[in-house]
Motif scaffolding. Structure first.
Motif: not given
Ligand code: ZN
Length: 244
Positions: A100-107, A138-148, A150-155
């Motif tokens: 989750m710490k990594i996802v936060d940085v990616i987002r 990267r996959m989690i950062a793209q998910a609309w349901g993860h921390n709704p 927040e700006k989701v990641l593109g590709a």
């Protein structure tokens, strides 16, 4: 939010980003990208042999030294932000919390492209486990349901940078980047890695060899452009194009 382009490097240990994509970092920084380097650990146990050979060395002192070197290298390369998570190495473990710490940085960074390790590395499982975790994050950062909200990641493309012991890793480059204009910056960053002096010339030779591959694939003797230093990358995802 600023329109500045961004890139994100995810490095298992504090020095990996220097050897493997220091040129890409310096080049994109010069092009105006804000490049964030995320160091998951300092490589304090596994990649700091020279420091451990000194009398009275402690884990904290090794980490402090490695952080200093990483900061110096990052400043030589023009890194926008160096983030050190201090997750520990050998082994580098990916708990849910750590992911989750990594996802936060990616987002937060919203990178136009990402860089990380090869998919396979039997010499250094921290490296290959990092890539597996990066794909998952990267996959989690793209998910609309993860921390709704927040700006989701593109590709963003994930480029895999060149491993050590290249031929053993199943790593096959499909992209060569000319880093000749920023070679002096990469070499300065390499020399900041005081604990791994045995690798300085090795990675200089790698860059010279990859330059030869750049030239061969840009037309070689039939008009290809010159290149003295390059880095190779393997891309994970297909490109979407309007023209071939
Ligand atoms: Zn490493």
């Amino acid at each position: 939010m600023s329109a500045q382009k961004t890139a994100l490097v995810i490095s298992a240990h504090a020095a990996d980003f220097v050897w493997r994509c220091g040129g890409a970092i310096a080049l994109h920084a010069e092009k105006g990208y804000a490049v964030t380097v995320l160091c998951l650990s300092f490589g304090e146990r596994g990649e700091s042999a020279k420091l451990w050979k000194q009398d009275g060395m402690t884990l904290q002192r090794v980490k402090d030294e490695r952080r200093k070197e990483a900061e110096e290298a990052a400043s030589a390369l023009g890194v926008h932000d160096l983030v050190c998570l201090d997750l520990g190495d050998y082994p580098l473990e990916f708990s849910r919390d750590n992911k989750m710490k990594i996802v936060d940085v990616i987002r937060k960074v919203q990178p136009a492209f990402m860089l990380s390790h090869s998919r396979y590395d039997p010499y250094n499982t921290d490296h290959m486990n990092t890539t597996q975790a990066v794909l998952e994050c990267r996959m989690i950062a793209q998910a609309w349901g993860h921390n709704p909200g927040e700006k989701v990641l593109g590709a963003p493309q994930l480029y895999l940078f060149e491993p050590h012991q290249t031929e053993q890793m199943g790593w096959k480059p499909d992209t060569f980047l000319d880093i000749t204009p920023v070679w002096e910056k990469k070499r300065a960053a390499i020399e900041a890695m005081q604990g791994q002096e045995h690798l300085w010339e090795y990675y200089t030779r790698v860059a010279i060899n990859r330059a030869n591959h750049f030239k061969r694939n840009s037309g070689g003797q039939s008009g290809g452009r010159d290149c003295r230093y390059a880095e190779g990358f393997e891309s994970v995802f297909p490109r979407t194009v309007d023209e071939l």
